[in-house]
Scaffold this active site. Structure first.
Site, PDB file in Angstrom:
ATOM      1  N   ASP A  33       4.547  11.808   8.133  1.00 57.31           N
ATOM      2  CA  ASP A  33       3.638  10.687   8.344  1.00 57.31           C
ATOM      3  C   ASP A  33       4.046   9.904   9.587  1.00 57.31           C
ATOM      4  O   ASP A  33       4.526   8.780   9.507  1.00 57.31           O
ATOM      5  CB  ASP A  33       3.649   9.783   7.112  1.00 57.31           C
ATOM      6  CG  ASP A  33       2.697   8.599   7.255  1.00 57.31           C
ATOM      7  OD1 ASP A  33       1.678   8.757   7.938  1.00 57.31           O
ATOM      8  OD2 ASP A  33       2.993   7.533   6.700  1.00 57.31           O
ATOM      9  N   ASP A  71      -4.616   9.071   2.777  1.00 62.56           N
ATOM     10  CA  ASP A  71      -4.182   9.055   4.170  1.00 62.56           C
ATOM     11  C   ASP A  71      -3.698  10.468   4.487  1.00 62.56           C
ATOM     12  O   ASP A  71      -2.827  10.996   3.793  1.00 62.56           O
ATOM     13  CB  ASP A  71      -3.048   8.042   4.333  1.00 62.56           C
ATOM     14  CG  ASP A  71      -2.541   7.912   5.761  1.00 62.56           C
ATOM     15  OD1 ASP A  71      -2.235   8.958   6.374  1.00 62.56           O
ATOM     16  OD2 ASP A  71      -2.413   6.787   6.251  1.00 62.56           O
ATOM     17  N   ASP A  74       2.031   9.062  12.153  1.00 62.13           N
ATOM     18  CA  ASP A  74       0.976   8.163  12.617  1.00 62.13           C
ATOM     19  C   ASP A  74       0.708   8.268  14.118  1.00 62.13           C
ATOM     20  O   ASP A  74       0.708   7.277  14.842  1.00 62.13           O
ATOM     21  CB  ASP A  74       1.307   6.710  12.239  1.00 62.13           C
ATOM     22  CG  ASP A  74       1.187   6.471  10.743  1.00 62.13           C
ATOM     23  OD1 ASP A  74       0.111   6.736  10.201  1.00 62.13           O
ATOM     24  OD2 ASP A  74       2.155   6.026  10.124  1.00 62.13           O
ATOM     25  N   HIS A  94      -0.039  11.390   4.368  1.00 58.92           N
ATOM     26  CA  HIS A  94       0.743  11.039   3.186  1.00 58.92           C
ATOM     27  C   HIS A  94       0.876  12.172   2.180  1.00 58.92           C
ATOM     28  O   HIS A  94       1.030  11.929   0.978  1.00 58.92           O
ATOM     29  CB  HIS A  94       0.133   9.805   2.516  1.00 58.92           C
ATOM     30  CG  HIS A  94       0.396   8.532   3.247  1.00 58.92           C
ATOM     31  ND1 HIS A  94       0.226   7.289   2.681  1.00 58.92           N
ATOM     32  CD2 HIS A  94       0.832   8.297   4.506  1.00 58.92           C
ATOM     33  CE1 HIS A  94       0.523   6.350   3.565  1.00 58.92           C
ATOM     34  NE2 HIS A  94       0.895   6.953   4.683  1.00 58.92           N
ATOM     35  N   LYS A 102       1.558   8.044  -1.283  1.00 61.61           N
ATOM     36  CA  LYS A 102       2.407   8.575  -0.217  1.00 61.61           C
ATOM     37  C   LYS A 102       3.406   9.546  -0.818  1.00 61.61           C
ATOM     38  O   LYS A 102       3.863   9.351  -1.949  1.00 61.61           O
ATOM     39  CB  LYS A 102       3.132   7.450   0.517  1.00 61.61           C
ATOM     40  CG  LYS A 102       3.836   7.918   1.796  1.00 61.61           C
ATOM     41  CD  LYS A 102       4.237   6.746   2.679  1.00 61.61           C
ATOM     42  CE  LYS A 102       4.846   7.260   3.977  1.00 61.61           C
ATOM     43  NZ  LYS A 102       5.138   6.175   4.931  1.00 61.61           N
ATOM     44  N   HIS A 105      -7.755   6.967   5.250  1.00 61.41           N
ATOM     45  CA  HIS A 105      -7.081   6.552   6.462  1.00 61.41           C
ATOM     46  C   HIS A 105      -6.847   7.813   7.273  1.00 61.41           C
ATOM     47  O   HIS A 105      -6.109   8.706   6.835  1.00 61.41           O
ATOM     48  CB  HIS A 105      -5.747   5.876   6.164  1.00 61.41           C
ATOM     49  CG  HIS A 105      -5.858   4.415   5.866  1.00 61.41           C
ATOM     50  ND1 HIS A 105      -4.762   3.608   5.633  1.00 61.41           N
ATOM     51  CD2 HIS A 105      -6.944   3.604   5.777  1.00 61.41           C
ATOM     52  CE1 HIS A 105      -5.170   2.371   5.406  1.00 61.41           C
ATOM     53  NE2 HIS A 105      -6.483   2.341   5.489  1.00 61.41           N
ATOM     54  N   GLU A 156      -3.496   3.490  -2.368  1.00 59.88           N
ATOM     55  CA  GLU A 156      -3.100   4.574  -1.459  1.00 59.88           C
ATOM     56  C   GLU A 156      -1.771   5.198  -1.894  1.00 59.88           C
ATOM     57  O   GLU A 156      -0.825   4.497  -2.232  1.00 59.88           O
ATOM     58  CB  GLU A 156      -2.965   4.011  -0.038  1.00 59.88           C
ATOM     59  CG  GLU A 156      -2.525   5.019   1.005  1.00 59.88           C
ATOM     60  CD  GLU A 156      -2.406   4.383   2.390  1.00 59.88           C
ATOM     61  OE1 GLU A 156      -2.163   5.131   3.352  1.00 59.88           O
ATOM     62  OE2 GLU A 156      -2.553   3.146   2.501  1.00 59.88           O
ATOM     63  N   TRP A 207      -0.993  -0.442  -0.559  1.00 56.64           N
ATOM     64  CA  TRP A 207       0.040   0.580  -0.379  1.00 56.64           C
ATOM     65  C   TRP A 207       1.401  -0.085  -0.435  1.00 56.64           C
ATOM     66  O   TRP A 207       1.595  -1.138   0.174  1.00 56.64           O
ATOM     67  CB  TRP A 207      -0.104   1.308   0.960  1.00 56.64           C
ATOM     68  CG  TRP A 207       1.066   2.222   1.216  1.00 56.64           C
ATOM     69  CD1 TRP A 207       1.237   3.479   0.703  1.00 56.64           C
ATOM     70  CD2 TRP A 207       2.238   1.929   1.979  1.00 56.64           C
ATOM     71  NE1 TRP A 207       2.457   3.986   1.112  1.00 56.64           N
ATOM     72  CE2 TRP A 207       3.092   3.051   1.895  1.00 56.64           C
ATOM     73  CE3 TRP A 207       2.659   0.823   2.718  1.00 56.64           C
ATOM     74  CZ2 TRP A 207       4.324   3.112   2.531  1.00 56.64           C
ATOM     75  CZ3 TRP A 207       3.898   0.866   3.348  1.00 56.64           C
ATOM     76  CH2 TRP A 207       4.715   1.999   3.262  1.00 56.64           C
ATOM     77  N   ASP A 233      -5.575   4.852  11.037  1.00 59.45           N
ATOM     78  CA  ASP A 233      -4.256   4.258  10.789  1.00 59.45           C
ATOM     79  C   ASP A 233      -3.214   5.015  11.608  1.00 59.45           C
ATOM     80  O   ASP A 233      -2.782   6.102  11.222  1.00 59.45           O
ATOM     81  CB  ASP A 233      -3.912   4.319   9.304  1.00 59.45           C
ATOM     82  CG  ASP A 233      -2.575   3.650   8.989  1.00 59.45           C
ATOM     83  OD1 ASP A 233      -1.963   3.094   9.917  1.00 59.45           O
ATOM     84  OD2 ASP A 233      -2.151   3.695   7.822  1.00 59.45           O
TER      85      ASP A 233
END
Length: 417
Positions: free
Chosen positions: A293, A258, A295, A261, A227, A285, A225, A184, A325
């Site tokens: 994002d 993810d 997290d 993302h 985003k 993820h 990955e 990523w 993640d």
């Protein structure tokens, strides 16, 4: 009533709708989730002293953060002791452990710089996954790495990617478990770019060079990955979903999704079935985006449950490379690991305890009224009793009993750092 007695009652209830709880538990026991090391120290790592950059932020200053490899390993052990089953550990390249007086920049990393982690994994009989670290480094120039127009910048990060493939193969050979290596990059632009094609063409060329390294694809699963945007790259992200999915498909590597993302109205759970139709494996993820994002710690929420349902319904437990993640620095970091990992397992158990074939038949025969009713009634089935039994047979605390150990660990270990 004991945990075993409550489980037997739940087993009988589920049996009436055609669900074998023993089978569900056995499948769950063999689902391995890759736990991310970077929750334990707020994505700082050990290879440099600079700030966290690259569109990533860890907010909060809860006491007890790990600041050495030994502390981080101790915290990881504590988390694993409270999570049922055996799982993998996911490392970033910035977690290299150097001998006194030794240091190597990211373009020159070697397997020996991760020997401490290999020893850690082998002693515990677990596998390692890996991620090149394309952020928090002086060679990230103007939010660009592999797509930079500066040949020196690109070469540095291409060499880093190649080094990480070699390290990933070493992990796989040493631990006996395949290593998922995920790429990523934070590359993008804050405002509307004049050229969208050029950066992506350079990124494509950089990836081609990284993948020119000879490696065993049965041991190293390289993933790419995407985003949608990030801090400082709000208007344009080089590694968009369209780019990464197409590049992965054409070059025989794996797409990693993810669920933080994408745009807020997009959900990864809806994408899984489409990806499985065209890919032998996919990677995930799992995180918890709050508006973007951000997290946050994974909860037992609707999207986490839907992700697990799609994996189970499509018989894809062995086809999904699953990792978590997130990084929350505002709460006890070990607790954050345990909450997220246990919630992901709960989501899988919830999916495994669903009469999926019966629900599919109701959909295929247009019995949507009954389907809605059945799905709603399932929410009140004794799922918790099966979960508590699963914890018990895996010799970890049931319910919230594990938190007492976190409180003691904070008093005796974390508060003294």
């Amino acid at each position: 009533m004991t945990t075993e007695e409550r489980y037997q009652m739940a087993k009988e209830i589920y049996a009436k709708i055609g669900v074998d709880t023993d089978k569900a538990i056995e499948i769950l026991r063999n689902i391995s989730i890759s736990m991310h090391c970077w929750q334990g120290d707020d994505v700082v790592g050990f290879d440099q002293d600079g700030p966290l950059t690259g569109g990533i932020q860890a907010t909060g200053n809860y006491p007890g953060k790990a600041t050495t490899p030994e502390q981080l390993m101790l915290d990881i052990d504590k988390a694993f002791s409270l999570i049922p089953g055996k799982h993998k550990l996911n490392l970033h390249a910035c977690y290299a452990v150097f001998e006194p007086g030794e240091w190597a920049d990211r373009d020159a990393l070697e397997p020996k710089h991760f020997q401490a982690w290999v020893d850690f994994a082998k002693e515990r009989g677990i596998g390692l996954d890996f991620n090149p670290t394309f952020f928090s480094h002086p060679m990230v120039k103007d939010n660009l790495t592999l797509s930079s127009p500066d040949p020196k910048v690109r070469k540095f990060w291409i060499d880093h990617g190649k080094a990480c493939i070699r390290i990933s193969q070493y992990f796989a050979e040493q631990t006996g478990f395949p290593c998922t290596m995920n790429i990523w990059i934070p590359d993008g632009y804050k405002d509307i770019p004049a050229d969208r094609l050029g950066p992506r063409a350079r990124f494509k060329d950089s990836l081609d060079q990284i993948l020119s390294v000879d490696y065993d694809r049965s041991k190293v699963f390289v993933c790419l990955e995407s985003k949608v945007f990030g801090i400082g790259m709000e208007s344009y992200t080089v590694g968009s979903s369209e780019f990464t999915v197409n590049y992965a498909a054409k070059n025989g590597i794996y797409s990693l999704m993810d669920n933080g993302h994408y745009h807020p109205t997009e959900v990864v759970s809806d994408k899984i079935s489409s990806m499985l139709l065209f890919n032998d494996k996919i990677a995930l993820h799992v995180t918890r985006p709050v508006r973007w994002d951000s997290d946050h710690v994974v909860l037992f929420d609707d999207e986490t449950k839907e992700i697990a349902k799609e994996i189970v319904r499509n018989d894809a437990v062995d086809r999904v490379l699953l990792a978590l993640d997130y990084f929350d620095a505002s709460i006890n970091r070990v607790s954050a690991w345990v909450v997220g990992m246990r919630n992901m397992q709960k989501a899988f158990l919830y999916a495994l305890l669903s009469p999926n074939e019966e629900l599919k038949k109701l959909q295929d025969t247009n019995q949507f009224t009954k389907l809605m009713m059945f799905q709603e009634e399932l929410k009140l089935y004794p799922f918790g009793d099966v979960w508590n039994y699963f914890c018990k047979i895996n010799q970890v605390p049931e319910k919230g009993d594990w938190f007492r150990e976190i409180e003691e660990y904070e008093r005796e270990v974390l508060s003294k750092r």
